[in-house]
Design an enzyme around this catalytic site. Structure first.
Site, PDB file in Angstrom:
ATOM      1  CB  CYS A  22      68.187  73.347  29.159  1.00  0.00           C
ATOM      2  SG  CYS A  22      69.790  73.797  28.746  1.00  0.00           S
ATOM      3  CB  CYS A  25      71.228  70.273  25.385  1.00  0.00           C
ATOM      4  SG  CYS A  25      71.445  70.189  27.084  1.00  0.00           S
ATOM      5  CG  ASP A 435      79.653  30.238  37.968  1.00  0.00           C
ATOM      6  OD1 ASP A 435      80.311  30.399  39.007  1.00  0.00           O
ATOM      7  OD2 ASP A 435      78.435  30.437  37.756  1.00  0.00           O
ATOM      8  CG  ASP A 634      75.276  31.809  35.667  1.00  0.00           C
ATOM      9  OD1 ASP A 634      76.428  32.041  36.274  1.00  0.00           O
ATOM     10  OD2 ASP A 634      74.231  31.644  36.207  1.00  0.00           O
ATOM     11  CG  ASP A 638      80.733  33.079  35.226  1.00  0.00           C
ATOM     12  OD1 ASP A 638      81.693  32.908  36.367  1.00  0.00           O
ATOM     13  OD2 ASP A 638      79.503  32.630  35.233  1.00  0.00           O
TER      14      ASP A 638
END
Length: 751
Positions: A22, A25, A435, A634, A638
């Site tokens: 509004c 703000c 991985d 990846d 990780d």
């Protein structure tokens, strides 16, 4: 506003602010921003949720202030023009070549003429006039081609420091000063040294500038792959504002805005799909050729290419925060960072420079006190020669040129080195953690096995399964449909389609009830699948995901999908083991699948069902045992392990977290790039050591000779001109040696 302010306007930053709901703000945002140190003016635009901030304030501080006030913010900016850096490097290269040419244009003819006795003798009337003109021309060369060395030397002297610029300035300056003294006072100097060395000053500057130009060109070639990456950025974006689609400049896109992407277009900023469905080519981020399906909730990244279909997405990261911008930034960090070996060279240089100056002063005093007449002449000649020959420009080039060339070579191979330290550390790894999904495997399921029962053929089973999956959004459906498309099957129409979450699909084809899914789906629908349990278990042990196909309550086939290992994973593991590297696979997947994939890749050690945060603990555990550990991953899961590892390799990823956590990014998604990076590391460190050894060996041999050590025995003094030429040539040798890295082969396993 006074004249000084008008002539030097303060910088302006435009912020996109998320969370303004509004007009009230506006005051809250202005108050938060005005409280940041350095902000002098704030203008908030509620219509487009942006703020224009004037002042010398840190953007991160402004974002933090807004965050504390309940708002998210990002700097609105476009990525830099990919040609800007290239033009700057090219301009610097051209400037250095001009400086080298001007210096060489004077120095080389003077050198040649001195050897061929073209010029008047010093001490004569003709000689006095000629050499005075040469002195003035050389002074102009010193100013044009060497002023940056003298300026740097003076600045360092004011703070009681010295470096290579100090010696270059001392060497060339003393050669010029000595030559000026010779013009008028040649009768007071030793006969061996009663001639000018203006050519030494000019030739030294010519070679040093040439060496710097070669270094700049090497750096420019290093960035070639990165410039191509920068070129992927779009210039405009199509945003939806007040229900109307408009094209705007990329730096005008704000956080939370809705953007439209049409077929064939590049995605402008990072975001999340809110409407529509398409496939996006993410090869620039992941190295994977297969497009990725996008639907509401899917994330998209700037620079990737939309292939088909149109969709709307909300901007979540703009400007410097996008994945593409972070890749570019990370590569710059690699080019600017120095490995520990470079820091060692800098430390040695800081000691070496004052030591050489002290040796020069000591040489002067020894010759002045103990030397033959004219002792002042001998003292000046030897002291100046020490400064000329000790000038460690070769030492200064030894590390950066090797690093730059190596980073460039790596970029050409699809290896982006984020941190210079990785160039030293990667070659020392004795343990590597991999991985599974997307690293050892492709990360994209594909059809693995089709088994038919009864009157059905394998093609019948696949066609029926694909027909049922044609209406499914399950990740495994794409693999089955792709296989059917490869065989050019015509899919049957499915009626009463119903997807049972976690179990499978129910539908009718040609008035027959068809089921496709797991054992639970069969049991729920009264289908006896007990005869096929062993076969299902065997397929599971091979790392596959088997699904049963039943028609009219009778099982007619099994279709199995798997995430296959990459074509070169086994070869990469073999190379790593051959290099003496311990290889482990650590995954969150179940132990049966993990063992199946590990066996195919040739990996004997595995850790299964490991949570993301626990992967980092595995790294710590191995490091505690004294091992130098590398981690290859990846994705975001990780990231903790990538950051913990001595060297983190991000493979097949474009996420900012993975990029920021890794030391090296492997864009092509191939595990073979890991042993290649390790080999490049070893060769680069060896190349740097060769350069440093050569430079120090040259100085160690040259300084005593320049100081006159051979004079008492052989009556030999080192000519300052020869000393200057030899010193400068050592720089060219270092550059040439470093450039050998550009042609090395990394993609073989002949080691």
């Amino acid at each position: 506003m006074n004249q000084e302010q008008a002539g030097n306007p303060e910088p302006e930053i435009r912020l996109s602010i998320l969370g303004m709901r509004c007009a009230g703000c506006i005051a809250a945002v202005e108050t938060a921003l005005r409280g940041v140190n350095g902000v002098t003016a704030v203008s908030v635009n509620f219509a487009d949720h942006s703020a224009q901030v004037v002042g010398n304030a840190d953007p991160e501080m402004m974002k933090q202030a807004l965050k504390a006030a309940g708002y998210d913010a990002a700097v609105m900016e476009g990525l830099e023009d990919p040609g800007d850096e290239e033009r700057q490097e090219e301009q610097r290269y051209e400037d250095l070549i001009k400086k080298a040419t001007v210096a060489g244009g004077l120095g080389l003819p003077l050198m040649l003429g001195a050897h061929l006795d073209w010029f008047p003798v010093i001490g004569t009337v003709e000689g006095s006039g000629f050499w005075t003109i040469v002195a003035l021309l050389t002074l102009a060369v010193l100013f044009y081609s060497g002023s940056h060395f003298f300026t740097s030397a003076v600045k360092l002297l004011l703070v009681k420091q010295a470096n290579m610029d100090t010696l270059i300035a001392l060497g060339t300056g003393s050669a010029w000063l000595y030559s000026c003294v010779v013009i008028d006072y040649s009768q007071h100097l030793p006969s061996l040294s009663a001639h000018a060395y203006f050519e030494a000053s000019a030739v030294i500057l010519a070679f040093i500038n040439l060496g710097s130009a070669l270094e700049t060109r090497a750096r420019g070639k290093t960035s070639a792959a990165i410039r191509a990456l920068i070129g992927l950025q779009p210039r405009t974006a199509r945003v939806v504002r007040d229900g109307v689609e408009v094209d705007i400049a990329i730096d005008q896109v704000g956080l939370g805005e809705v953007l439209r992407v049409r077929p064939g277009e590049k995605i402008a900023v990072d975001g999340v799909v809110v409407e529509g469905h398409s496939n996006v080519d993410e090869a620039m981020l992941t190295g994977e050729a297969m497009p990725v399906e996008k639907m509401p909730g899917s994330s998209v990244a700037a620079g990737t290419i939309n292939q088909q279909g149109s969709f709307l997405f909300t901007a979540t990261r703009i400007g410097r925060d996008t994945a593409l911008a972070q890749i570019i930034h990370s590569v710059r960090q690699a080019q600017n960072a120095k490995p520990a070996i470079a820091k060692l060279a800098d430390k040695i240089s800081s000691i070496f420079v004052p030591a050489v100056v002290a040796i020069s002063a000591f040489t002067f005093l020894v010759w002045l006190i103990f030397g033959p007449e004219p002792s002042m002449g001998y003292a000046f000649v030897t002291a100046m020669t020490v400064l000329v020959i000790a000038c460690p420009c070769a030492l200064g080039l030894a590390t950066p040129i090797s690093v730059m060339v190596a980073v460039g070579r790596a970029a050409q191979m699809g290896i982006l080195i984020r941190k210079g330290e990785a160039l030293q550390s990667a070659g020392k790894l004795d343990c590597l953690i991999l991985d599974k999904t997307g690293t050892v495997t492709t990360g994209k399921p594909s059809l693995a096995t089709v088994i038919a029962f009864g009157d059905y053929s394998e093609d019948d089973v696949l066609q029926c399964a694909a027909s049922l999956e044609s209406g499914s959004e399950h990740p495994l459906a794409a693999a089955i449909l792709a296989a059917a498309e490869d065989k050019e099957f015509k899919l049957d129409k499915v009626r009463k389609f119903h997807a049972v979450a976690g179990h499978g699909i129910v539908g009718r084809i040609a008035d027959q009830q068809c089921l496709f899914g797991n054992v639970a789906l069969m049991t729920e629908n009264g289908v006896d699948s007990s005869l096929y349990g062993q076969k299902m278990a065997e397929l599971s042990e091979q790392g596959q995901t088997p699904m049963l196909l039943a028609v009219e309550k009778t099982v007619v086939g099994i279709v199995s999908v798997a995430d296959p290992i990459k074509a070169d994973s086994a070869q990469a593991v073999k190379q790593l083991l051959k290099q003496g590297v311990r290889v482990l696979m650590v995954t969150g997947d179940n132990e049966i699948t993990a063992r199946a994939i590990a066996a195919q890749a040739g990996i004997s050690e595995i850790r299964a069902q490991v949570l993301p945060q626990d992967k980092a603990l595995v790294v710590k555990e191995l490091q505690a045992k004294g091992q130098i550990v590398g981690m290859v991953g990846d994705g975001i899961n990780d990231a903790p392990a990538l950051a913990q590892a001595d060297v983190g390799f991000a493979i097949g990823t474009g996420t900012d977290v993975a990029i920021e956590s890794a030391d090296i990014v492997l864009l092509q998604g191939s595990l073979l790039k890991v042993p290649e990076a390790m080999k490049l590391s070893k060769l680069t460190v060896a190349n740097i050591k060769q350069n440093l050894l050569g430079a120090f060996f040259y100085n160690t041999i040259g300084i005593p000779v320049a100081a006159g050590l051979l004079y008492p025995l052989f009556g030999v003094l080192l000519n300052p001109m020869i000393a200057g030429a030899a010193m400068a040539m050592s720089s060219v040798t270092v550059v040439s040696n470093a450039n050998r890295l550009r042609w090395i082969k990394l993609d073989d396993d002949t080691d």
